[in-house]
Motif scaffolding. Structure first.
Motif, PDB file in Angstrom:
ATOM      1  N   ALA A 183       0.823  -1.210   0.000  1.00 49.03           N
ATOM      2  CA  ALA A 183       0.000   0.000   0.000  1.00 49.03           C
ATOM      3  C   ALA A 183       0.856   1.259   0.000  1.00 49.03           C
ATOM      4  CB  ALA A 183      -0.941  -0.004   1.203  1.00 49.03           C
ATOM      5  N   THR A 184       1.944   1.263   0.775  1.00 53.73           N
ATOM      6  CA  THR A 184       2.792   2.458   0.788  1.00 53.73           C
ATOM      7  C   THR A 184       3.530   2.620  -0.539  1.00 53.73           C
ATOM      8  OG1 THR A 184       4.605   1.228   1.838  1.00 53.73           O
ATOM      9  CG2 THR A 184       3.109   2.421   3.280  1.00 53.73           C
ATOM     10  N   LEU A 185       3.939   1.522  -1.145  1.00 49.79           N
ATOM     11  CA  LEU A 185       4.653   1.598  -2.423  1.00 49.79           C
ATOM     12  C   LEU A 185       3.747   2.057  -3.565  1.00 49.79           C
ATOM     13  CD1 LEU A 185       6.899  -1.579  -2.215  1.00 49.79           C
ATOM     14  CD2 LEU A 185       7.655   0.803  -2.199  1.00 49.79           C
ATOM     15  N   GLN A 186       2.432   1.940  -3.393  1.00 50.30           N
ATOM     16  CA  GLN A 186       1.492   2.367  -4.426  1.00 50.30           C
ATOM     17  C   GLN A 186       1.153   3.859  -4.341  1.00 50.30           C
ATOM     18  OE1 GLN A 186      -1.643  -0.584  -3.794  1.00 50.30           O
ATOM     19  NE2 GLN A 186      -1.122  -1.507  -5.769  1.00 50.30           N
ATOM     20  N   ILE A 187       1.692   4.558  -3.331  1.00 52.66           N
ATOM     21  CA  ILE A 187       1.493   6.005  -3.245  1.00 52.66           C
ATOM     22  C   ILE A 187       2.338   6.659  -4.331  1.00 52.66           C
ATOM     23  CG2 ILE A 187       1.808   8.057  -1.804  1.00 52.66           C
ATOM     24  CD1 ILE A 187       1.434   6.241   0.648  1.00 52.66           C
ATOM     25  N   ARG A 188       1.705   7.377  -5.243  1.00 52.98           N
ATOM     26  CA  ARG A 188       2.417   7.899  -6.406  1.00 52.98           C
ATOM     27  C   ARG A 188       3.340   9.056  -6.055  1.00 52.98           C
ATOM     28  NH1 ARG A 188      -2.111   7.795 -11.296  1.00 52.98           N
ATOM     29  NH2 ARG A 188      -2.490   5.530 -11.212  1.00 52.98           N
ATOM     30  N   ILE A 230       7.560   8.455   0.992  1.00 49.53           N
ATOM     31  CA  ILE A 230       8.644   8.434   1.967  1.00 49.53           C
ATOM     32  C   ILE A 230       8.094   8.635   3.376  1.00 49.53           C
ATOM     33  CG2 ILE A 230      10.663   9.727   2.771  1.00 49.53           C
ATOM     34  CD1 ILE A 230      11.326  10.168  -0.247  1.00 49.53           C
ATOM     35  N   ALA A 231       7.159   9.579   3.535  1.00 42.24           N
ATOM     36  CA  ALA A 231       6.544   9.801   4.859  1.00 42.24           C
ATOM     37  C   ALA A 231       5.819   8.551   5.335  1.00 42.24           C
ATOM     38  CB  ALA A 231       5.583  10.984   4.780  1.00 42.24           C
ATOM     39  N   ALA A 232       5.067   7.910   4.431  1.00 42.69           N
ATOM     40  CA  ALA A 232       4.327   6.700   4.791  1.00 42.69           C
ATOM     41  C   ALA A 232       5.274   5.560   5.156  1.00 42.69           C
ATOM     42  CB  ALA A 232       3.419   6.280   3.638  1.00 42.69           C
ATOM     43  N   ARG A 247      -1.083  12.603   8.563  1.00 43.07           N
ATOM     44  CA  ARG A 247      -2.041  13.347   7.734  1.00 43.07           C
ATOM     45  C   ARG A 247      -1.447  13.646   6.362  1.00 43.07           C
ATOM     46  NH1 ARG A 247      -3.060  15.907  12.742  1.00 43.07           N
ATOM     47  NH2 ARG A 247      -1.678  17.656  12.192  1.00 43.07           N
ATOM     48  N   PHE A 248      -0.177  14.032   6.338  1.00 43.75           N
ATOM     49  CA  PHE A 248       0.472  14.305   5.061  1.00 43.75           C
ATOM     50  C   PHE A 248       0.583  13.035   4.218  1.00 43.75           C
ATOM     51  CE2 PHE A 248       4.431  14.301   2.567  1.00 43.75           C
ATOM     52  CZ  PHE A 248       4.086  15.262   1.621  1.00 43.75           C
ATOM     53  N   ALA A 249       1.005  11.930   4.852  1.00 47.59           N
ATOM     54  CA  ALA A 249       1.152  10.671   4.125  1.00 47.59           C
ATOM     55  C   ALA A 249      -0.166  10.213   3.510  1.00 47.59           C
ATOM     56  CB  ALA A 249       1.711   9.593   5.052  1.00 47.59           C
ATOM     57  N   GLU A 250      -1.260  10.495   4.217  1.00 48.01           N
ATOM     58  CA  GLU A 250      -2.586  10.102   3.734  1.00 48.01           C
ATOM     59  C   GLU A 250      -3.177  11.114   2.759  1.00 48.01           C
ATOM     60  OE1 GLU A 250      -4.740   9.648   7.341  1.00 48.01           O
ATOM     61  OE2 GLU A 250      -3.864   7.677   7.821  1.00 48.01           O
ATOM     62  N   SER A 276       2.191  18.013  -2.439  1.00 53.11           N
ATOM     63  CA  SER A 276       3.607  17.818  -2.158  1.00 53.11           C
ATOM     64  C   SER A 276       4.066  18.802  -1.110  1.00 53.11           C
ATOM     65  CB  SER A 276       4.446  17.980  -3.438  1.00 53.11           C
ATOM     66  OG  SER A 276       4.470  19.339  -3.840  1.00 53.11           O
ATOM     67  N   LEU A 277       5.226  18.523  -0.531  1.00 55.85           N
ATOM     68  CA  LEU A 277       5.792  19.433   0.456  1.00 55.85           C
ATOM     69  C   LEU A 277       6.252  20.728  -0.186  1.00 55.85           C
ATOM     70  CD1 LEU A 277       7.830  16.859   2.533  1.00 55.85           C
ATOM     71  CD2 LEU A 277       5.908  18.209   3.370  1.00 55.85           C
ATOM     72  N   ALA A 278       6.730  20.656  -1.427  1.00 54.77           N
ATOM     73  CA  ALA A 278       7.182  21.859  -2.117  1.00 54.77           C
ATOM     74  C   ALA A 278       6.024  22.827  -2.311  1.00 54.77           C
ATOM     75  CB  ALA A 278       7.795  21.487  -3.458  1.00 54.77           C
TER      76      ALA A 278
END
Length: 256
Positions: free
Chosen positions: A144-149, A155-157, A224-227, A234-236
């Motif tokens: 599931a974390t690897l599927q975050i585009r 990285i946060a997840a 919250r950011f990871a989700e 993005s952080l930028a």
């Protein structure tokens, strides 16, 4: 950590924690408490059967074989995780590799003793078989974390996934023993991308980066950011001018 404290700690979470007291006692009667130094291996690919291990303290790297014959780090097992049960169910040699990423304290139960525990009752056998469900939970969470585009969210997840058990509201700092190289391998991200992402997370006040560790200062905000619940992709995009300035001027310490 003494034997009694180790038993209490490993019963805080994970497979053994939800089993009956009689089954827990049967496992502990056969379990030997063992320390492993950093850099050693518990199991290599192709190793013969050897029983199961439960993590009391430290971190165990779980490595997945690749087509070129190498093994890539996929996850770090923390307290409450039991591993090495494959041969108990399949009688095959080891198909995963387990390395010691930090000084670790483990319980070990040999295969012969596990079989004797399972043979004692149908309930014991059922309890032993449920260990695979917890392994699948780890695998599904990793996928599931690897599927975050978005790579920064990924990285946060990943940081949250390999962190030690969070207690309470998730607002207390948590020290994660992990290098930037390891984090990049688990999050499928290049080292320089990990470095920039950690700098931005640090500028937001969510993490603090040091040699071979990342401290989660605000796990709830990082979650919250990871989700994707910050309203920014993005952080930028999300960074304030002051945070962006800090991110540019601060140099990241090496962690690998």
């Amino acid at each position: 950590m003494d034997r009694a404290a180790s038993e209490r700690k490993i019963l805080q979470t994970g497979w053994l924690a939800v089993q009956s007291p009689s089954f827990q006692a049967a496992i502990f009667r056969q379990a030997r408490l063992t320390s492993f130094p950093i850099g050693s291996f518990v199991y290599h690919l192709g190793d013969d059967v050897g029983g199961i291990y439960g993590v009391v303290d430290g971190g165990i790297g779980i490595h997945v074989p690749q087509n070129d014959g190498s093994a890539m780090l996929a996850h770090i097992a923390r307290c409450g995780v039991w591993f090495g049960y494959g041969p108990l169910l399949t009688r095959r040699r080891r198909v995963l590799e387990f390395s010691v990423l930090e000084p670790s304290l483990l319980f070990h139960v040999p295969l012969a003793q596990l079989e004797a525990i399972g043979a004692a009752s149908a309930e014991n056998k059922r309890a032993l078989f449920t260990i695979s469900e917890y392994g699948m939970d780890v695998a599904f969470h990793t996928i599931a974390t690897l599927q975050i585009r978005n790579v920064e969210r990924r990285i946060a997840a990943t940081l949250l996934r390999v962190a030690p058990l969070m207690n309470g509201s998730g607002s207390q700092p948590i020290v994660v023993a992990v290098t930037q190289s390891q984090l990049g391998e688990m999050a499928n991200a290049a080292r320089d991308v990990v470095n920039r992402s950690l700098a931005r997370l640090e500028a937001r006040g969510w993490v603090s980066v040091a040699y071979r560790t990342v401290t989660l200062l605000d796990p709830a905000a990082l979650q919250r950011f990871a989700e994707g619940n910050t309203g920014k992709s993005s952080l930028a995009e999300d960074a304030s001018p002051n945070a962006a300035a800090r991110s540019k001027t601060r140099s990241m310490p090496p962690t690998a």
